[in-house]
Structures are given as C-alpha cells and as structure tokens.
Design a protein around this motif. Structure first.
Motif, PDB file in Angstrom:
ATOM      1  N   ARG A   1       1.289  -1.202  -0.481  1.00 40.94           N
ATOM      2  CA  ARG A   1      -0.165   0.110   0.334  1.00 40.94           C
ATOM      3  C   ARG A   1       1.331   0.959  -0.127  1.00 40.94           C
ATOM      4  N   GLU A   2       1.913   1.529   0.367  1.00 44.78           N
ATOM      5  CA  GLU A   2       2.462   2.321   0.792  1.00 44.78           C
ATOM      6  C   GLU A   2       3.026   3.478  -0.989  1.00 44.78           C
ATOM      7  N   THR A   3       3.151   4.400  -0.932  1.00 47.55           N
ATOM      8  CA  THR A   3       3.474   5.413  -2.633  1.00 47.55           C
ATOM      9  C   THR A   3       4.631   5.437  -2.314  1.00 47.55           C
ATOM     10  N   GLY A   4       5.112   6.070  -0.911  1.00 52.88           N
ATOM     11  CA  GLY A   4       6.013   7.038  -1.089  1.00 52.88           C
ATOM     12  C   GLY A   4       5.982   8.597  -0.515  1.00 52.88           C
ATOM     13  N   ILE A   5       4.853   8.442  -0.413  1.00 50.00           N
ATOM     14  CA  ILE A   5       4.328   9.912   0.083  1.00 50.00           C
ATOM     15  C   ILE A   5       3.862   9.842   0.902  1.00 50.00           C
ATOM     16  N   PRO A   6       4.120  10.156   2.163  1.00 56.11           N
ATOM     17  CA  PRO A   6       3.011  10.296   3.962  1.00 56.11           C
ATOM     18  C   PRO A   6       2.636  10.629   3.674  1.00 56.11           C
ATOM     19  N   GLY A   7       1.563   9.543   3.702  1.00 53.31           N
ATOM     20  CA  GLY A   7       0.310   9.599   4.380  1.00 53.31           C
ATOM     21  C   GLY A   7      -0.287   9.283   2.805  1.00 53.31           C
ATOM     22  N   LEU A   8       0.280   9.519   2.292  1.00 54.43           N
ATOM     23  CA  LEU A   8      -0.883   8.648   0.954  1.00 54.43           C
ATOM     24  C   LEU A   8      -0.034   7.167   0.666  1.00 54.43           C
ATOM     25  N   ARG A   9      -2.251   6.953   0.760  1.00 54.57           N
ATOM     26  CA  ARG A   9      -2.071   4.899   0.725  1.00 54.57           C
ATOM     27  C   ARG A   9      -2.562   4.294  -0.543  1.00 54.57           C
ATOM     28  N   ARG A  10      -1.608   2.965  -0.691  1.00 58.70           N
ATOM     29  CA  ARG A  10      -2.406   2.834  -2.569  1.00 58.70           C
ATOM     30  C   ARG A  10      -3.697   2.006  -2.380  1.00 58.70           C
ATOM     31  N   GLU A  11      -4.966   2.305  -2.385  1.00 57.83           N
ATOM     32  CA  GLU A  11      -6.591   1.469  -2.074  1.00 57.83           C
ATOM     33  C   GLU A  11      -6.592   1.502  -2.473  1.00 57.83           C
ATOM     34  N   PRO A  12      -5.996  -0.049  -3.627  1.00 57.78           N
ATOM     35  CA  PRO A  12      -6.607  -0.295  -5.653  1.00 57.78           C
ATOM     36  C   PRO A  12      -7.906  -0.771  -5.105  1.00 57.78           C
ATOM     37  N   ARG A  13      -8.733  -0.898  -6.623  1.00 54.88           N
ATOM     38  CA  ARG A  13     -10.493  -1.097  -7.109  1.00 54.88           C
ATOM     39  C   ARG A  13      -9.907  -1.886  -7.959  1.00 54.88           C
ATOM     40  N   PHE A  14     -10.766  -3.428  -8.156  1.00 57.42           N
ATOM     41  CA  PHE A  14     -10.347  -4.310  -8.976  1.00 57.42           C
ATOM     42  C   PHE A  14     -11.501  -4.910  -8.960  1.00 57.42           C
ATOM     43  N   HIS A  15     -11.457  -6.575  -9.979  1.00 56.75           N
ATOM     44  CA  HIS A  15     -12.817  -7.099 -10.096  1.00 56.75           C
ATOM     45  C   HIS A  15     -12.856  -8.147  -8.820  1.00 56.75           C
ATOM     46  N   VAL A  16     -12.848  -8.499  -8.074  1.00 61.99           N
ATOM     47  CA  VAL A  16     -11.980  -8.760  -6.924  1.00 61.99           C
ATOM     48  C   VAL A  16     -13.515  -9.867  -7.183  1.00 61.99           C
ATOM     49  N   LEU A  17     -14.501 -10.306  -7.394  1.00 63.50           N
ATOM     50  CA  LEU A  17     -15.641 -11.489  -7.059  1.00 63.50           C
ATOM     51  C   LEU A  17     -15.088 -12.609  -8.651  1.00 63.50           C
ATOM     52  N   ASN A  18     -15.212 -11.847 -10.111  1.00 66.07           N
ATOM     53  CA  ASN A  18     -14.038 -12.088 -10.690  1.00 66.07           C
ATOM     54  C   ASN A  18     -12.756 -13.031 -11.260  1.00 66.07           C
ATOM     55  N   SER A  19     -12.486 -11.391 -10.230  1.00 69.39           N
ATOM     56  CA  SER A  19     -11.041 -12.553 -10.230  1.00 69.39           C
ATOM     57  C   SER A  19     -10.416 -13.653  -9.364  1.00 69.39           C
ATOM     58  N   GLU A  20     -11.632 -13.631  -7.872  1.00 67.92           N
ATOM     59  CA  GLU A  20     -11.317 -14.570  -6.671  1.00 67.92           C
ATOM     60  C   GLU A  20     -11.329 -16.000  -7.700  1.00 67.92           C
TER      61      GLU A  20
END
Length: 388
Positions: free
Chosen positions: A166-185
């Motif tokens: 989740r780390e981006t290298g910018i303090p306080g800013l995190r990756r929160e990816p959204r994706f095709h969870v049901l289909n992918s799993e």
C-alpha cells in the motif's frame, strides 16, 4: 443446493438459476480440515461444481424506468420466468449494506437475511446499496414471495492489501486499489484446482480484461497485490487508459483535461480511453473483425498485449514463490488472436488458462454457495443477530 441469482441494472433485469454441487471427498472425512483462509476446507479447497441457467427478462417501458421500479410487474415477470425451474434454497443478489455486518477487509463476506427478517429489511433499506435500493428492494420482495432467505454478496472492488503493497512513498498517501474482486477470485480458485492445488495453498495471477482491466496476485488464498482498475490503475482495457506517468498527468493538467468535476474525470479515465479510443471500435467482435485489415487495431492489440504481459510480470514479483497458474478472463479474453499472443508471452512463467466472458453471475453464485456451505464467512442481518 440451488439459488436464484438476480441482477438489476438501469436498463436490464437478469435472472439465473445456479445449481451448486459440493465435491465428494476422495480420501474420506479426514480430508476435511481448516483452511488458512478460515473455515472448513474440504478436498480441493471446497470447489463447487456449478450449472448456470440464465434469462434476460423482456422489459416493458414501465418495468424499469430510470430509478423507478414497478415492483408487482417485476415480481410477476420473475415468477413467470422461474415457473419451469426447480425451487431454490435462496435468492442471491449483489448489494452492499451501508453498515456491513463485518469488517470491510472480510472480502468473502455474505450477508444472510432470514425469511422472518425480510419484512424488516424491506422497511430498512440501506442507502448505500451498490445497485441502489431498487435492485435490493426487488430481491427482498421476491425472497418474501418465495419464502426463502436472501443472500447479498457485496460487489467488492477493494480489499485490504498488506502494508508493503500500500505504500506510495508519499507520507500519508496509501494505495487503495479497486479491481474485479469477485470475478478474479473465482477464476483464480478454478485455475488452482486445474493444476491440482488448493486455492489456500496456491499462487495464482488473475487478469480481468474488459472495459476496465486489473491484474491481481493471490497467494495462499489472499490478495497480496493488484494493479487496481480504472482510476486506481491497471493495464489498458476496452475503455480504460493504461498506466500514465506523473509527467503525462502534468501535461494533461496543463492542457485543462483535469479541470473537470470528479464524475467527468472518472468517465474520461475509464470511459474515453483504451482500445476504443485508439481504434474507434467499441466491442470485442468489431476489434476481431478488423484485426487483419486495420493498422489501428493491429497497433492497439500489440500495445494491449505488451501492457497486460508487463502487468502480469509485475504481479509475479509480489509473490514469494513461482506462480502455479496464470488466468486471463473477462470480455476481452474472447479475442483469440490476442490471447494466443499473451499465452506465448506468459507460459514460461506458469500454465496459462483463458476463461472468456464476464462471469459476475457465476462469481456471485459461488460466493453465496461457499457461504451456505460454511466455507466462507457469512453474517446475519440485522447486525444485532451476530453472536458476540
């Protein structure tokens, strides 16, 4: 077990009959243990065989009208369509409650509403339902008419990644990816089974390739990283732009492309780019028909193959072991020529499986089935019914 799967959009009403058969343990009851994903874990990680019958219900102008719904007509249409089908054990739909009964990180969560609580649910519809109150309202009413429980499967687009992903290298800013969870799993589970592994033991890369695209890495039944999809990342899709560098974003900003409200920006990023923008063709069928004669399609196909292959390789780096399987799914997986090229690029890493189409109905049915079998968390509504 049988479940009726209901899907309501702004312009369509779809119904599916899902017949789910649990596996027969081949080595006796001692094969049933506890998985690393939590819950009972029968042979092959609780694979459910699925037979799906689908129906698109014909709509008159008054049945679905914008955000409206003629509830009685819709119920009559559902009843007529299902008249020749065997009775179901539950009605299942995709919806999200405003205050989920469990933590959002519980990505396999299924919400169970018993028949005696359906009337209360009808009067206490959540304002945060993903499909709007209309679809959930219809599912509740139909479950009441049939006298069966209602299962709602969240349309999960986001899961909690490990901190290092989740780390981006910018303090306080995190990756929160959204994706095709049901289909992918779902396809990752099937790919693990096809190579003789339990999902909870396997490492699988799943690429969902459609209007928007995402590539996700699973290890021991958990998401360890994802490219994200749409505004959160991912390779090129039919309508989605591929990765863009900060320098390119700066040029977009300077050219006033970013001076727009959030909705227009989302549409620009996930609706006006990708293969359609590069070629002028808006469907997989059109792209396939023009592939041999249109240089735009040939160039776009090459770029698409490059981006997907790079994204798969990137996700392999998130694993601590070599992947057991790579699976390509989604509407763009119907593009045979492109899938053959991707298989040639990726098969040195692991066996490659291609599962064409948008499998939301199947994914929702399997998620509900795993909950009914006790193989995945299932939580009761109202919330106060949950055991302490």
């Amino acid at each position: 077990m049988r479940v009726y799967v209901l899907s309501v959009s702004s312009s369509s009403l779809k119904l599916g009959l899902a017949e789910l058969t649990p596996p027969v343990p081949s080595v006796g009851p001692e094969a049933v243990g506890v998985s690393e994903c939590g819950g009972p874990d029968p042979v092959q990680d609780g694979r459910l065989d699925l037979q799906m019958t689908r129906a698109d219900l014909p709509l008159d102008p008054h049945l679905l009208n914008g955000t409206g719904l003629d509830l009685n007509r819709a119920l009559d249409a559902l009843e007529m369509q299902a008249a020749a089908w065997p009775p179901a054990d539950a009605v299942v739909t995709v919806a999200a409650w405003e205050e989920p009964a469990a933590a959002v990180s519980d990505r396999s969560q299924v919400i169970y509403v018993a028949p005696e609580h359906l009337l209360q649910a009808q009067h206490d519809l959540p304002s945060g339902a993903v499909l709007g109150n209309r679809g959930l309202r219809l599912a509740i009413a139909w479950a009441m008419r049939l006298g069966v429980p209602l299962l709602t499967v969240p349309l999960p687009q986001q899961v909690e990644l490990p901190a290092d992903a989740r780390e981006t290298g910018i303090p306080g800013l995190r990756r929160e990816p959204r994706f095709h969870v049901l289909n992918s799993e779902m396809v990752a589970r099937e790919a693990a089974y096809d190579v003789g592994q339990r999902f909870c033991d396997a490492a699988v890369i799943a690429a969902h390739l459609g209007s928007t695209s995402s590539v996700t890495a699973y290890q021991k039944g958990k998401v360890v990283n994802s490219t994200g999809s749409g505004l959160t990342g991912g390779p090129m899709g039919l309508r989605q732009a591929g990765p863009v560098s900060p320098a390119t974003l700066q040029r977009l900003w300077d050219s006033d492309h970013l001076q727009m409200h959030a909705g227009a920006w989302t549409e620009f990023w996930t609706g006006e780019g990708g293969l359609r923008a590069l070629t002028g063709y808006g469907s997989v069928r059109e792209l396939m028909a023009a592939e041999e004669t249109d240089p735009r399609v040939q160039a776009a196909a090459a770029a698409f193959v490059h981006q997907v292959a790079c994204a798969v390789g990137q996700q392999c780096g998130a694993l601590t072991i070599r992947p057991d399987a790579i699976v390509l799914t989604g509407p763009l997986a119907r593009w045979d020529g492109v899938m053959h090229r991707l298989e040639a690029r990726l098969s040195w890493m692991a066996p490659v499986f291609v599962v064409p189409g948008d499998l939301e109905f199947e994914a929702v049915a399997r998620a509900a089935g795993r909950g009914l079998m006790g193989w995945a968390p299932m939580h009761s509504w109202p919330r106060e019914l949950q055991p302490a």
